[in-house]
Structure formats: C-alpha cells, structure tokens
Enzyme design. Structure first.
Site, PDB file in Angstrom:
ATOM      1  N   HIS A  64     -32.867  20.749 -13.985  1.00  0.00           N
ATOM      2  CA  HIS A  64     -31.718  21.599 -13.652  1.00  0.00           C
ATOM      3  C   HIS A  64     -31.037  20.993 -12.432  1.00  0.00           C
ATOM      4  CE1 HIS A  64     -32.937  24.916 -16.366  1.00  0.00           C
ATOM      5  NE2 HIS A  64     -34.149  24.448 -16.114  1.00  0.00           N
ATOM      6  N   ARG A  66     -27.935  22.118 -11.376  1.00  0.00           N
ATOM      7  CA  ARG A  66     -27.255  23.256 -10.742  1.00  0.00           C
ATOM      8  C   ARG A  66     -25.762  23.074 -10.484  1.00  0.00           C
ATOM      9  NH1 ARG A  66     -31.193  26.466 -12.410  1.00  0.00           N
ATOM     10  NH2 ARG A  66     -33.037  26.563 -11.059  1.00  0.00           N
ATOM     11  N   HIS A 234     -41.302  23.519 -22.302  1.00  0.00           N
ATOM     12  CA  HIS A 234     -42.365  24.040 -21.429  1.00  0.00           C
ATOM     13  C   HIS A 234     -43.355  24.998 -22.104  1.00  0.00           C
ATOM     14  CE1 HIS A 234     -39.297  27.150 -21.261  1.00  0.00           C
ATOM     15  NE2 HIS A 234     -38.606  26.577 -20.283  1.00  0.00           N
ATOM     16  N   ASP A 307     -39.226  20.335 -15.789  1.00  0.00           N
ATOM     17  CA  ASP A 307     -38.488  21.589 -15.593  1.00  0.00           C
ATOM     18  C   ASP A 307     -38.153  21.773 -14.110  1.00  0.00           C
ATOM     19  OD1 ASP A 307     -37.184  23.963 -16.021  1.00  0.00           O
ATOM     20  OD2 ASP A 307     -38.986  25.147 -16.426  1.00  0.00           O
ATOM     21  N   GLY A 326     -38.744  29.547 -11.131  1.00  0.00           N
ATOM     22  CA  GLY A 326     -38.626  28.093 -11.118  1.00  0.00           C
ATOM     23  C   GLY A 326     -39.173  27.411  -9.885  1.00  0.00           C
TER      24      GLY A 326
END
Length: 425
Positions: A64, A66, A234, A307, A326
């Site tokens: 990620h 963002r 995941h 992840d 997260g």
C-alpha cells in the site's frame, strides 16, 4: 553503463553457496561466471560485493503506497524507497487510495506519479468495482490498456457472488488476474482481532476464521466455473489453507500468498490491547500459523507478500477498537524470515528467495525473479552475517507501525539495483 559486480556469492539449486560475478550491460545481466576479470569488456563501474549474497531483486505483489489521498502515511516515493531498502525491485500497489483509480483517467494520473517518483518498478492494481465497495464493474479492457497490473478490491471483500462471477468472466476473457481480499462482512460482527483465547482475555470483539475461508470457498468455485485465475491475498487460517489445497487438487486455477507476520506471530504474541498488533486478517491461533507454514512448504501457498500497510503514529498509538488495520513490512521482511526460518533450518535459503522473488514473478508472468543472462539487472545484495536491531529511525518509510521494532535480525540489505542502477546502498 557497464557494471562489474565481483566477489559476490549466490545460492544454487542445491542450496549451496558459490562464488559469482556479474557483468551488467545496458540494464541487463550480460554475463555470469565465477571469474569475469578477463572478459575484455570496457567496465565503467566496479562493485565489490565482498562476499555478500546476490539474489534476483525481491518481488512484492502486495503493498500500500497510500498515494493519492493519504500521503501523511506513505507516498509512492517513500514507499518505493522503503522497498529498495528491503531488497525489493518490483512492487505492486493496491488501489484503495483516494480517489480510487477506477477509470482510465484516474489510473493515468497514478501512473504518471509512479514514473516521476518511484525508485523501483511499481506496478499498480486497478479495482474490481467502482469505488471498491460497489457492485459496478470497472472497464477492465481500458484499465489494462492504461497499464493495470491486475484487479483487486483489497481492503474489502467482494460481497456479492454475482459481482465476483461477472468480474471473473471478464478477467478470463482479458487474460488477467482477480486478486481477492477475502472477508464476508456479514460475519465480521465488529471484530478487531482473531476470535480466540486472546480476544476473550482482552475483552475485544473477535473476527471469526470463517469470515475469510467462506469467501475463498465461494470464489474457488466461481473460478472453476469461469476459468479465471483467482489469487488469494494474505491467507491466515487453517480452514483457508484446506480450501485452497482442495481447490488446487481439483485443478482450479487458484494461487495464494502469505505474509511474514502471519508466519512469525500468532494471537498469543499480542501482549495487550495495542493497535500495533491490529492487522487484517488478524494474527490467528498457533494451529493456524503452523498450517500456513505447512501450506507454504507443500505448495498450497505459492509465495510470500508483505501487505506493507503504513499508518500515522497517532492512528496506531492507542487500542485496537478505533485504530486502522495494518503494519509495515517492506524493510523487514527478508531479514525476519531469513533469521527465524532459514537460520533455524525450517526453510532453505533457496526456498526463501524463490518465495520472495521467483514464484511471485512467475505467478503473475513478470519479467523478474531470475538471475540469468538476458534478465533485467534487478538485483539485491545481502550480508547474511550482519546482525542488526530493527530500528524505526532507520526506516525509509514514513511509517513505523510494526511490532518487530527492537527484534534482532541478520541479512542486512547492502545494495539494491534496478535496471543496473543502484537505488539503495
């Protein structure tokens, strides 16, 4: 520029360490040998590896970044720099940004930012549906032409079977992959951690294992019906491993990934109601963790992905109920797994490299993950003997939300090269 990497080592397919030297020419591996000092090439740069391990650059299909929308957590620049520090040369970014890149125009804006700021190869996912949470399918053909890597609603599960079926029909036509965060919202019941002994002890609402496994069971049958390649993000439960194993035995085109934190930790490692241990899927039971390790070893789970999910310090400073899910992982993954699985002889070094480089590249048909003549000179150098304490102050990421701060690890990344150019040292 021609670059000669000398005095390196590599692990061969017999899991033996052997001396190796590489010549890089025009961004590709031009020669490999035990001694390239007499090759007669005009070498403009020499890198003395001093015995370090050289590997194909690591490949992470689940990060990620963002950006756009949440740049206080991470940016394309900082996230790619964090990946480079971890030895990753190719990363694949999730589309749960703001705005979601669900049109060709929005996707093009992200692609332009990647071209401008990324220091490693960044491939970007497009969503399965408009805005991630709707039942309206995106224009797969248009987004693929715009450069979409694959399609996922990561962060939320696709709740309607009909929507997932139609998405898979399109994906099979377009020869692309549906990548699924599997989570049945009707089974969540406000959970913030695994439903088990620790959630009861901490008096926190739990997340049932069946929340994940039930959607995987649904989706593998939809994959069989449509012929689509279905990839599970995941994986975290023993039930999920069982469903995926059975699906593979039935010849269904399903692949799966597991994260370092689900291999290393269980619910019993959660010391208190602290958001630093809040992740989705959550840390499960010890029997789940053992099933994930077994699934990786027997091929049910295909490879490892981090992840990497950065958040602001304030967001993760309190308890679990109000915090986002997260943890970050790009900069610690190889070191943690090498230290706790290879050094303890649970995994071999060649297995770890394959799970973190070769197999994700092969699964998604990427030109990466191989140390061979003609391949892109996307490489990582690791010092397997160097011990360090994981220190958030050294992170390239904007975020440091991980429970692994303070852990002692070996396998420091010394250098990362993309297309023969040093992007981290």
């Amino acid at each position: 520029m021609n670059t000669w990497i000398k005095n390196a080592t590599m692990v061969n397919h017999r899991n033996e360490i052997e001396a190796i030297e590489l010549l890089i020419k025009e961004g590709k591996i031009d020669a490999i040998g035990a001694d390239l000092s007499l090759i007669g090439e005009q070498v403009e740069k020499i890198i003395d590896a001093k015995g370090a391990l050289i590997t194909p650059g690591l490949v992470d299909v689940h990060v990620h970044l963002r950006e756009p929308g949440f740049t206080y957590k991470e940016t394309i620049k900082t996230g790619s720099e964090a990946a480079a520090r971890g030895g990753f040369t190719t990363i694949c970014a999730m589309p749960n940004t703001n705005p979601v890149p669900d049109t060709v125009e929005k996707f093009a804006e992200i692609q332009a930012k990647i071209q401008e700021d990324a220091v490693v190869n960044v491939l970007h996912y497009a969503p399965i549906t408009t805005g991630l949470k709707s039942d309206e399918l995106v224009d797969q053909v248009g987004l693929l032409k715009a450069g979409a890597f694959a399609f996922t609603n990561d962060g939320v599960g696709v709740q309607t079977a009909g929507t997932m079926y139609l998405a898979m029909v399109e994906a099979a036509k377009n020869n692309t992959v549906i990548v699924a965060h599997t989570e049945d919202d009707s089974l969540l019941f406000g959970g913030v951690m695994h439903q088990g002994a620790m959630s009861e002890k901490l008096n926190l609402p739990g997340i049932l294992s069946i929340t994940e496994a039930s959607q995987i069971a649904r989706d593998v049958l939809l994959s069989e019906a449509t012929g689509a390649h279905y990839h599970v993000c995941h994986v975290s439960t023993k039930e999920s491993v069982r469903v995926i194993r059975d699906a593979k035995k039935a010849g269904i085109h399903v692949t799966a990934e597991v994260t370092p934190h689900h291999l290393l930790l269980s619910e019993e490692d959660i010391p208190s109601d602290t958001a630093i241990y809040k992740m989705n899927p959550p840390l499960r039971g010890i029997d789940d963790r053992d099933a994930l390790i077994e699934g990786l070893l027997d091929g049910t789970i295909d490879f490892i992905a981090t992840d990497h999910a950065p958040h602001g310090d304030e967001e993760k400073s309190g308890g679990m109920v109000n915090a986002p899910f997260g943890i970050v992982g790009s900069e610690t993954a190889f070191q943690l797994l090498y230290t706790h699985f290879v050094k303890t002889e649970k995994f071999t070094l060649i297995q770890l490299i394959e799970w973190m480089s070769t197999k994700p590249a092969e699964t998604f048909k990427l030109n990466a993950g191989h140390l061979e003549v003609g391949a892109p000179a996307d490489l990582a150098l690791f010092d397997l003997t160097d011990e360090q304490i994981i220190d958030a102050q050294e992170f390239k990421s904007l975020a440091s939300n991980t429970p692994f701060i303070g852990w002692k690890v070996s396998g420091t990344t010394l250098m990362t090269l993309v297309n023969g150019e040093v992007v981290y040292s």
